[in-house]
Motif scaffolding. Structure first.
Motif, PDB file in Angstrom:
ATOM      1  N   ASP A 133      59.506  48.379  22.895  1.00  4.93           N
ATOM      2  CA  ASP A 133      60.753  49.133  23.041  1.00  4.93           C
ATOM      3  C   ASP A 133      60.912  49.695  24.448  1.00  4.93           C
ATOM      4  OD1 ASP A 133      58.819  51.075  22.946  1.00  4.93           O
ATOM      5  OD2 ASP A 133      59.456  51.932  21.029  1.00  4.93           O
ATOM      6  N   THR A 134      60.050  49.245  25.383  1.00  2.00           N
ATOM      7  CA  THR A 134      60.175  49.629  26.785  1.00  2.00           C
ATOM      8  C   THR A 134      60.067  48.380  27.648  1.00  2.00           C
ATOM      9  OG1 THR A 134      57.802  50.018  27.124  1.00  2.00           O
ATOM     10  CG2 THR A 134      59.129  51.878  26.346  1.00  2.00           C
ATOM     11  N   VAL A 135      60.594  48.469  28.850  1.00  2.00           N
ATOM     12  CA  VAL A 135      60.538  47.337  29.769  1.00  2.00           C
ATOM     13  C   VAL A 135      59.145  47.200  30.376  1.00  2.00           C
ATOM     14  CG1 VAL A 135      61.472  46.392  31.924  1.00  2.00           C
ATOM     15  CG2 VAL A 135      62.993  47.547  30.297  1.00  2.00           C
ATOM     16  N   THR A 136      58.549  48.324  30.689  1.00  2.00           N
ATOM     17  CA  THR A 136      57.221  48.336  31.314  1.00  2.00           C
ATOM     18  C   THR A 136      56.145  48.434  30.239  1.00  2.00           C
ATOM     19  OG1 THR A 136      58.192  49.528  33.179  1.00  2.00           O
ATOM     20  CG2 THR A 136      55.790  49.446  33.066  1.00  2.00           C
ATOM     21  N   GLY A 137      55.045  47.778  30.456  1.00  2.00           N
ATOM     22  CA  GLY A 137      53.920  47.856  29.531  1.00  2.00           C
ATOM     23  C   GLY A 137      52.647  47.441  30.214  1.00  2.00           C
ATOM     24  N   TYR A 138      51.561  47.506  29.503  1.00  2.00           N
ATOM     25  CA  TYR A 138      50.271  47.075  30.056  1.00  2.00           C
ATOM     26  C   TYR A 138      49.333  46.781  28.903  1.00  2.00           C
ATOM     27  CZ  TYR A 138      48.542  51.829  29.097  1.00  2.00           C
ATOM     28  OH  TYR A 138      48.181  52.995  28.498  1.00  2.00           O
ATOM     29  N   ALA A 139      48.215  46.186  29.214  1.00  2.00           N
ATOM     30  CA  ALA A 139      47.213  45.856  28.193  1.00  2.00           C
ATOM     31  C   ALA A 139      45.842  46.299  28.674  1.00  2.00           C
ATOM     32  CB  ALA A 139      47.218  44.354  27.913  1.00  2.00           C
ATOM     33  N   LEU A 140      45.044  46.792  27.734  1.00  2.00           N
ATOM     34  CA  LEU A 140      43.654  47.159  28.013  1.00  2.00           C
ATOM     35  C   LEU A 140      42.757  46.280  27.156  1.00  2.00           C
ATOM     36  CD1 LEU A 140      43.886  51.069  27.933  1.00  2.00           C
ATOM     37  CD2 LEU A 140      43.475  49.650  29.944  1.00  2.00           C
ATOM     38  N   LEU A 141      41.836  45.592  27.784  1.00  2.00           N
ATOM     39  CA  LEU A 141      40.902  44.751  27.044  1.00  2.00           C
ATOM     40  C   LEU A 141      39.485  45.055  27.512  1.00  2.00           C
ATOM     41  CD1 LEU A 141      43.507  42.560  27.927  1.00  2.00           C
ATOM     42  CD2 LEU A 141      42.578  41.748  25.752  1.00  2.00           C
ATOM     43  N   ARG A 142      38.593  45.173  26.554  1.00  2.00           N
ATOM     44  CA  ARG A 142      37.195  45.495  26.872  1.00  2.00           C
ATOM     45  C   ARG A 142      36.300  44.328  26.464  1.00  2.00           C
ATOM     46  NH1 ARG A 142      36.593  50.013  24.135  1.00  2.00           N
ATOM     47  NH2 ARG A 142      36.605  51.458  25.896  1.00  2.00           N
ATOM     48  N   SER A 143      35.463  43.923  27.380  1.00  2.00           N
ATOM     49  CA  SER A 143      34.479  42.884  27.103  1.00  2.00           C
ATOM     50  C   SER A 143      33.143  43.578  26.867  1.00  2.00           C
ATOM     51  CB  SER A 143      34.384  41.909  28.282  1.00  2.00           C
ATOM     52  OG  SER A 143      33.454  40.891  28.015  1.00  2.00           O
ATOM     53  N   ASN A 144      32.694  43.614  25.625  1.00  2.00           N
ATOM     54  CA  ASN A 144      31.481  44.357  25.284  1.00  2.00           C
ATOM     55  C   ASN A 144      30.227  43.616  25.749  1.00  2.00           C
ATOM     56  OD1 ASN A 144      32.716  46.565  23.947  1.00  2.00           O
ATOM     57  ND2 ASN A 144      33.099  45.261  22.185  1.00  2.00           N
ATOM     58  N   MET A 145      29.290  44.382  26.267  1.00  2.00           N
ATOM     59  CA  MET A 145      28.058  43.799  26.806  1.00  2.00           C
ATOM     60  C   MET A 145      26.909  43.990  25.828  1.00  2.00           C
ATOM     61  SD  MET A 145      28.342  45.184  30.736  1.00  2.00           S
ATOM     62  CE  MET A 145      28.430  46.893  30.197  1.00  2.00           C
ATOM     63  N   LYS A 146      26.001  43.022  25.787  1.00  2.00           N
ATOM     64  CA  LYS A 146      24.801  43.177  24.978  1.00  2.00           C
ATOM     65  C   LYS A 146      23.900  44.264  25.541  1.00  2.00           C
ATOM     66  CE  LYS A 146      24.645  38.398  23.302  1.00  2.00           C
ATOM     67  NZ  LYS A 146      23.843  37.155  23.257  1.00  2.00           N
ATOM     68  N   SER A 147      23.857  44.354  26.861  1.00  2.00           N
ATOM     69  CA  SER A 147      23.061  45.387  27.524  1.00  2.00           C
ATOM     70  C   SER A 147      23.670  45.628  28.901  1.00  2.00           C
ATOM     71  CB  SER A 147      21.594  44.952  27.663  1.00  2.00           C
ATOM     72  OG  SER A 147      21.462  43.963  28.678  1.00  2.00           O
ATOM     73  N   HIS A 148      23.063  46.508  29.689  1.00  2.00           N
ATOM     74  CA  HIS A 148      23.547  46.786  31.034  1.00  2.00           C
ATOM     75  C   HIS A 148      22.782  45.988  32.092  1.00  2.00           C
ATOM     76  CE1 HIS A 148      25.919  50.743  30.300  1.00  2.00           C
ATOM     77  NE2 HIS A 148      25.962  49.961  29.246  1.00  2.00           N
ATOM     78  N   SER A 149      22.087  44.960  31.664  1.00  2.00           N
ATOM     79  CA  SER A 149      21.372  44.133  32.630  1.00  2.00           C
ATOM     80  C   SER A 149      22.374  43.363  33.488  1.00  2.00           C
ATOM     81  CB  SER A 149      20.457  43.136  31.903  1.00  2.00           C
ATOM     82  OG  SER A 149      21.228  42.185  31.199  1.00  2.00           O
ATOM     83  N   GLU A 150      21.948  42.954  34.684  1.00  2.00           N
ATOM     84  CA  GLU A 150      22.840  42.213  35.576  1.00  2.00           C
ATOM     85  C   GLU A 150      23.350  40.944  34.910  1.00  2.00           C
ATOM     86  OE1 GLU A 150      21.082  41.447  39.330  1.00  2.00           O
ATOM     87  OE2 GLU A 150      20.780  43.562  39.855  1.00  2.00           O
ATOM     88  N   LYS A 151      22.497  40.291  34.146  1.00  2.00           N
ATOM     89  CA  LYS A 151      22.874  39.050  33.477  1.00  2.00           C
ATOM     90  C   LYS A 151      23.983  39.296  32.459  1.00  2.00           C
ATOM     91  CE  LYS A 151      21.030  35.382  30.514  1.00  2.00           C
ATOM     92  NZ  LYS A 151      19.812  34.866  29.821  1.00  2.00           N
ATOM     93  N   ASP A 152      23.826  40.349  31.645  1.00  2.00           N
ATOM     94  CA  ASP A 152      24.821  40.616  30.605  1.00  2.00           C
ATOM     95  C   ASP A 152      26.121  41.159  31.195  1.00  2.00           C
ATOM     96  OD1 ASP A 152      23.262  39.685  28.547  1.00  2.00           O
ATOM     97  OD2 ASP A 152      22.395  41.640  28.068  1.00  2.00           O
ATOM     98  N   VAL A 153      26.030  41.927  32.273  1.00  2.00           N
ATOM     99  CA  VAL A 153      27.246  42.398  32.950  1.00  2.00           C
ATOM    100  C   VAL A 153      28.025  41.208  33.505  1.00  2.00           C
ATOM    101  CG1 VAL A 153      28.151  43.703  34.906  1.00  2.00           C
ATOM    102  CG2 VAL A 153      26.343  44.692  33.486  1.00  2.00           C
TER     103      VAL A 153
END
Length: 633
Positions: free
Chosen positions: A45-65
């Motif tokens: 119902d508005t002209v402007t909008g946006y989207a938020l998407l989260r990519s969940n990580m298995k851990s905070h390791s460099e590989k998983d990030v």
């Protein structure tokens, strides 16, 4: 999301796509064009909008990030007009970019409002604001140019609004559970309105919505499904958090999540992430999170390796490692019978495997023995007042390595003839002295344990209940600068074994123990008298609770022809209903037909342990407590 921060839809495992992904087309107000097949339509119902998407990580390791970022870049965003040949989506890494989206409570707030109103169509529900905004110069099609006097008035209005919202925020929100400082993330009317897009024409939670957006900036279509939020703005004593004070938060093991949990700190004034900090949050999938002391495996099971004193060989990977200070060890495991399912609990115990790290060819797995029907005596009652006590102590000294930090105690034993590597052979005179010492020592322990007068023993000032353990910081009775020997004496005269999380006095504890040994008048519980104990329901425990009776002499469960020593919520008390559970104790069956009852022995004292497994906050803050024992007719 629309420009007014209203969610059009949720995607993901618990979203409209059920985690399968898909193609979505956002159409603006009044759109009448054709929609290609294969798209899910989201009407804004508005002209402007946006989207938020989260990519969940298995851990905070460099590989998983890196894997999470790579997955995020699989998204494609493009105009519908170019759907047949979508252009490449451009991704910008904003990780190190300072982005300030905080609310400024001054006249600039109205300039931003004017900009949005100029661009966006009026929502039907908000049309009542057209004329009020016109009076301050905000009108579609006209520039917003307030004079100095108006700007000053708008500065004051915005400041006053900010102060009103801050005051309401400080009042807090409904508690997540009674007595908790953790609250729901906002008011219920805001949750309902945002979830439905304010579809109920009989309600419009303007104030609740304003409060929500003073500290948050999005709405969730289905709150409490794919994610759940709680807020805390005060410590356990009700004081507001202070930036100059250090705090500790204990999170129980086995949090009911499928992916992860996190705790994020925000600036109280701006409600934004705290600036110039290394990180603003901690999450359960981060290696930096210290595991709770109630189990290194966090309740998920695992492989545990117990190493003997002096072990210096390589420790294999994949194990939770514990280093013993003695060669003889015992392990205590408890399987809670879910809904009274004892057979199921036994089956769970039998999934435990015990084996040597280096197995000999002739090694055989241990067998399971059901000792339920076998009488057990695990106390030193039979010999603790005789010479045999000292002989048993010598046997331990000979077999086990010295404990670090107890040199003085070993020196005292050496003066009595108990020395590692030497036979213990006291002469007749010394044997007589040691027997008298055993009698006196047992009496001293009995007084320390059952006639303790330390002020810190008291759980509640208006009750006779005591803490079963006087120390709650750790399992070694260590406190600031010394070992609390009195607390250790009290515990080990009554009970056996400790664990790091056994005595904690907070909801992160796995269990809670209270000692009851006196009636409401302060008299010791007498096996020849009948008593009643009233317990308010429900008891604040996530798993179960029980009251167990012990013989004051043997400190073992009371042994009578009733063959019962405990009243347990999963068994004897499973059918108790109402606001109060009335439990009875005494030598005779109570007059109340079918009442829960434990038989006691005339001429012998007794005490109880009141146990709660999975205790909740009200078990600690005094808002819930059992009554004292009182004599029953």
């Amino acid at each position: 999301m629309t420009v007014w921060q209203t969610a059009l839809e949720d995607v993901g495992v618990l979203g409209v796509d059920k985690g399968a992904g898909g193609k979505f087309v956002f159409v603006p107000p009044g759109y009448t064009g054709e929609i290609p097949t294969g798209y899910s339509i989201l009407k804004s119902d508005t002209v402007t909008g946006y989207a938020l998407l989260r990519s969940n990580m298995k851990s905070h390791s460099e590989k998983d990030v890196a894997a999470a970022i790579l997955y995020g870049k699989r998204l494609k965003v493009y105009p519908l007009s170019e759907a047949k040949k979508p252009p490449q989506t451009v991704f910008t890494d904003a990780k190190d970019v300072v982005y300030d989206s905080t609310i400024r409570y001054d006249a600039t707030l109205f300039y931003n409002l004017s900009r949005v109103i100029e661009r966006e169509p009026w929502l039907e529900r908000d049309r009542a604001m057209i004329d009020p905004l016109r009076t301050i110069g905000i009108e579609r099609g006209k520039p917003f140019k307030p004079d100095d006097a108006t700007r000053k008035a708008l500065d004051g209005a915005a400041k006053e609004a900010g102060e009103l919202l801050a005051a309401r925020y400080d009042q807090g929100f409904p508690p997540f559970y009674p007595g908790s400082r953790w609250t729901y993330p906002t008011l219920q009317e805001a949750i309902e309105g945002q979830g439905s897009g304010y579809a109920d024409r009989e309600k419009y939670a303007v104030d609740a919505r304003a409060l929500l957006y003073s500290y948050g900036y999005i709405a969730i279509k289905r709150p409490g499904t794919a994610q759940f939020y709680m807020i805390s703005i005060r410590d356990k004593d009700g004081n507001a958090f202070q930036g100059g004070t250090s705090y500790r938060l204990n999170v129980p093991a086995g949090a009911p999540v499928k992916q992860y949990w996190s705790v994020t700190a925000y600036d109280r004034q701006s409600h934004a992430l705290i600036k110039n900090m290394e990180r603003a949050s901690v999450a359960s999938n981060s290696a930096q999170v210290k595991r709770n002391e109630d189990g290194p495996d966090a309740g998920k099971g695992g492989k545990h390796l117990l190493l003997p004193p002096g072990y210096s060989d390589k420790v294999p990977d994949g194990y939770f490692v514990g280093r013993a200070t003695s060669f003889d060890v015992i392990a205590g495991m408890r399987a809670i019978p879910d809904k009274g399912d004892v057979a199921g609990a036994i089956d769970r115990l039998k999934t435990i495997k015990v084996y040597p790290l280096d197995q000999r060819p002739d090694w055989q797995p241990p067998t399971w023995m059901d000792q339920t029907p076998i009488a057990q005596n695990q106390t030193p009652t039979a010999f603790e007042q005789t010479l045999r006590y000292w002989e048993a102590l010598d046997e331990v000294i000979q077999k086990e390595p010295p404990l670090p930090g107890f040199g003085s105690e070993y020196g005292n034993l050496a003066a009595l003839g108990i020395v590692k590597g030497k036979p213990f052979k006291p002469n007749e005179r010394m044997a007589g002295i040691l027997e008298k010492a055993a009698v006196m020592g047992s009496a001293q322990f009995r007084v320390e344990s059952l006639a303790d007068n330390r002020p810190d023993r008291v759980v509640w000032p208006d009750r006779q209940w005591q803490w079963a353990s006087l120390r709650f910081e750790n399992d070694a009775f260590e406190t600031n600068g010394y070992r609390d020997n009195g607390a250790a004496d009290k515990w080990f005269y009554q009970a056996i074994a400790t664990s790091p999380a056994m005595f904690r006095r907070d909801p992160a504890a796995g269990s809670l123990y209270w000692l009851g040994l006196r009636d409401k008048d302060g008299e010791y519980l007498d096996g020849g008298r009948s008593y009643r104990l009233r317990v308010p329901l429900p008891v604040p425990g996530r798993l179960f609770w029980s009251v167990t009776v012990y013989d004051a002499e043997t400190r073992s469960q009371i042994a009578t022809d009733q063959n019962k020593a405990a009243l347990r919520s999963l068994f004897e008390l499973a059918d108790v209903r109402g606001e109060i559970a009335e439990l009875y104790f005494g030598p005779e069956v109570p007059k109340e037909k079918g009442a829960p009852w434990i038989k006691t022995i005339p001429g012998k004292g007794w005490f109880v342990y009141f146990r709660i497994y999975g205790p909740e906050p009200s078990a600690f803050d005094g808002s819930w407590k059992p009554a004292d024992f009182e004599e029953a007719e």
